[in-house]
Scaffold this motif. Structure first.
Motif, PDB file in Angstrom:
ATOM      1  N   TRP A 128       0.857  -1.187   0.000  1.00 29.12           N
ATOM      2  CA  TRP A 128       0.000   0.000   0.000  1.00 29.12           C
ATOM      3  C   TRP A 128       0.893   1.236   0.000  1.00 29.12           C
ATOM      4  O   TRP A 128       1.770   1.375   0.844  1.00 29.12           O
ATOM      5  N   PRO A 129       0.687   2.148  -0.931  1.00 25.15           N
ATOM      6  CA  PRO A 129       1.581   3.320  -1.003  1.00 25.15           C
ATOM      7  C   PRO A 129       1.419   4.228   0.216  1.00 25.15           C
ATOM      8  O   PRO A 129       0.306   4.589   0.587  1.00 25.15           O
ATOM      9  N   ASP A 130       2.533   4.567   0.832  1.00 24.94           N
ATOM     10  CA  ASP A 130       2.517   5.474   1.974  1.00 24.94           C
ATOM     11  C   ASP A 130       2.791   6.901   1.491  1.00 24.94           C
ATOM     12  O   ASP A 130       3.830   7.167   0.871  1.00 24.94           O
ATOM     13  N   PRO A 131       1.889   7.833   1.760  1.00 20.46           N
ATOM     14  CA  PRO A 131       2.142   9.224   1.355  1.00 20.46           C
ATOM     15  C   PRO A 131       3.187   9.863   2.269  1.00 20.46           C
ATOM     16  O   PRO A 131       3.423   9.415   3.388  1.00 20.46           O
ATOM     17  N   THR A 132       3.818  10.897   1.763  1.00 19.57           N
ATOM     18  CA  THR A 132       4.769  11.635   2.602  1.00 19.57           C
ATOM     19  C   THR A 132       4.005  12.423   3.651  1.00 19.57           C
ATOM     20  O   THR A 132       2.869  12.866   3.430  1.00 19.57           O
ATOM     21  N   ARG A 133       4.614  12.556   4.797  1.00 24.64           N
ATOM     22  CA  ARG A 133       3.961  13.257   5.901  1.00 24.64           C
ATOM     23  C   ARG A 133       4.984  14.128   6.613  1.00 24.64           C
ATOM     24  O   ARG A 133       6.106  13.709   6.874  1.00 24.64           O
TER      25      ARG A 133
ATOM     26  N   THR B 285      11.042  16.581  13.674  1.00 25.07           N
ATOM     27  CA  THR B 285      12.294  16.737  12.923  1.00 25.07           C
ATOM     28  C   THR B 285      12.226  17.863  11.910  1.00 25.07           C
ATOM     29  O   THR B 285      13.253  18.306  11.402  1.00 25.07           O
ATOM     30  N   GLY B 286      11.021  18.326  11.593  1.00 23.93           N
ATOM     31  CA  GLY B 286      10.885  19.377  10.600  1.00 23.93           C
ATOM     32  C   GLY B 286      11.119  18.907   9.186  1.00 23.93           C
ATOM     33  O   GLY B 286      11.395  19.706   8.289  1.00 23.93           O
TER      34      GLY B 286
ATOM     35  N   ALA C 210       7.228   8.132  10.109  1.00 25.90           N
ATOM     36  CA  ALA C 210       6.885   9.336  10.862  1.00 25.90           C
ATOM     37  C   ALA C 210       6.978   9.058  12.358  1.00 25.90           C
ATOM     38  O   ALA C 210       6.628   7.984  12.821  1.00 25.90           O
ATOM     39  N   SER C 211       7.408  10.055  13.131  1.00 25.31           N
ATOM     40  CA  SER C 211       7.616   9.827  14.563  1.00 25.31           C
ATOM     41  C   SER C 211       6.324   9.936  15.347  1.00 25.31           C
ATOM     42  O   SER C 211       6.277   9.530  16.494  1.00 25.31           O
TER      43      SER C 211
END
Length: 288
Positions: free
Chosen positions: A263-268, A273-274, A282-283
């Motif tokens: 399943w494609p994970d989108p950027t977040r 960390t900025g 993702a933290s």
């Protein structure tokens, strides 16, 4: 004298052990003659030996009886333990069979029946439309597509979407007992049915691009069939040997055709960390 008694005792013992010796002696010499000629000490010694032999034989018989009783008791205890263990496994195996058959009856079979029925309607509609670009989820974003269909085809679309929504409810109500290897399959199917219904109701707008990923997982039905066979084979094995310890049921091993595509994970954006990264790294994980 002691040596004489020992030799005589040994001789009497040997003679007594030979079959027919006593009868032969009695036949050869009358009792009165033997008694008259034998010394008194020898007669007393013969009686002592006979008494001792009788006591030994009695003790031997008693010991044999005790040994046989103990052996029989041990066998009875071992047999009772084996029967008790077999009964425990019969009870445990029967409970497992009932549990597995209940899962098959309440989820696997009814889901496959409903899913196959919905698939048949969808394939019938695809054949009627004769459109190589047809995908129902995408077409439903076009407000004119549904209204331009014939009444029969519109009814098929309505029925397919409604059945999908019912399948989603069915998964949520009855899918709690399935193997964990199927959870992602069911989650994707549930999401697909929900998106299909929302698009049918016109609640997702007119741009299908963001929703193209929400297709029905074609791997789900083969995965459920594989699990169904696993459960039925397990039930057959438990019924064939109900008194045996069969261990735990084996894990669900999916064939390549039943394995989901990633399943494609989108950027977040990660505020800690900025930086931006995939959702998996993702933290601050979120359920949304």
């Amino acid at each position: 004298m002691a040596k004489h008694r020992l030799s005589l005792a040994a001789l009497v013992w040997m003679l007594a052990a030979q079959p027919g010796v006593a009868q032969t002696i009695n036949a050869a010499a009358p009792q009165s003659t033997v008694a008259a000629t034998a010394p008194a000490s020898d007669q007393l010694m013969g009686k002592d030996i006979a008494l001792i032999l009788g006591q030994l034989i009695t003790a031997l018989i008693a010991g044999t009886a005790v040994w046989a009783s103990l052996t029989n008791t041990k066998r009875q205890i071992a047999s009772a333990n084996e029967n008790a263990a077999a009964q425990r496994w019969r009870d445990a195996n029967l409970k497992e069979v009932e549990k597995l058959e209940e899962l098959v009856r309440t989820f696997h079979v009814p889901y496959l029946v409903r899913s196959e029925a919905n698939h048949n309607m969808a394939q019938d509609l695809r054949d009627r439309l004769n459109d190589p670009t047809y995908r129902m989820l995408i077409k439903l974003f076009d407000p004119n597509w549904l209204t331009n269909l014939s009444p029969g085809n519109r009814t098929l679309v309505d029925e397919i979407c409604a059945t999908g929504l019912a399948l989603r409810d069915f998964i949520e109500e009855n899918g709690g007992g399935v193997d964990v290897a199927l959870t992602e399959h069911l989650a994707r199917a549930s999401t697909h049915f929900r998106m299909l219904w929302l698009a049918h109701e016109g609640e997702l707008g007119t741009d299908p691009k963001p929703f193209e990923r929400y297709v029905y997982p074609r791997q789900l039905d083969p995965a459920i069939r594989t699990d169904l066979k696993r459960l039925l084979d397990r039930c057959a094995m438990l019924r064939a040997e109900p008194s045996k310890d069969h261990g735990l049921i084996g894990p669900l091993v999916l064939s390549p055709e039943a394995v989901l595509d990633p399943w494609p994970d989108p950027t977040r954006y990660d505020p800690v960390t900025g930086t931006s990264g995939s959702a998996a790294t993702a933290s601050a994980p979120s359920s949304h």
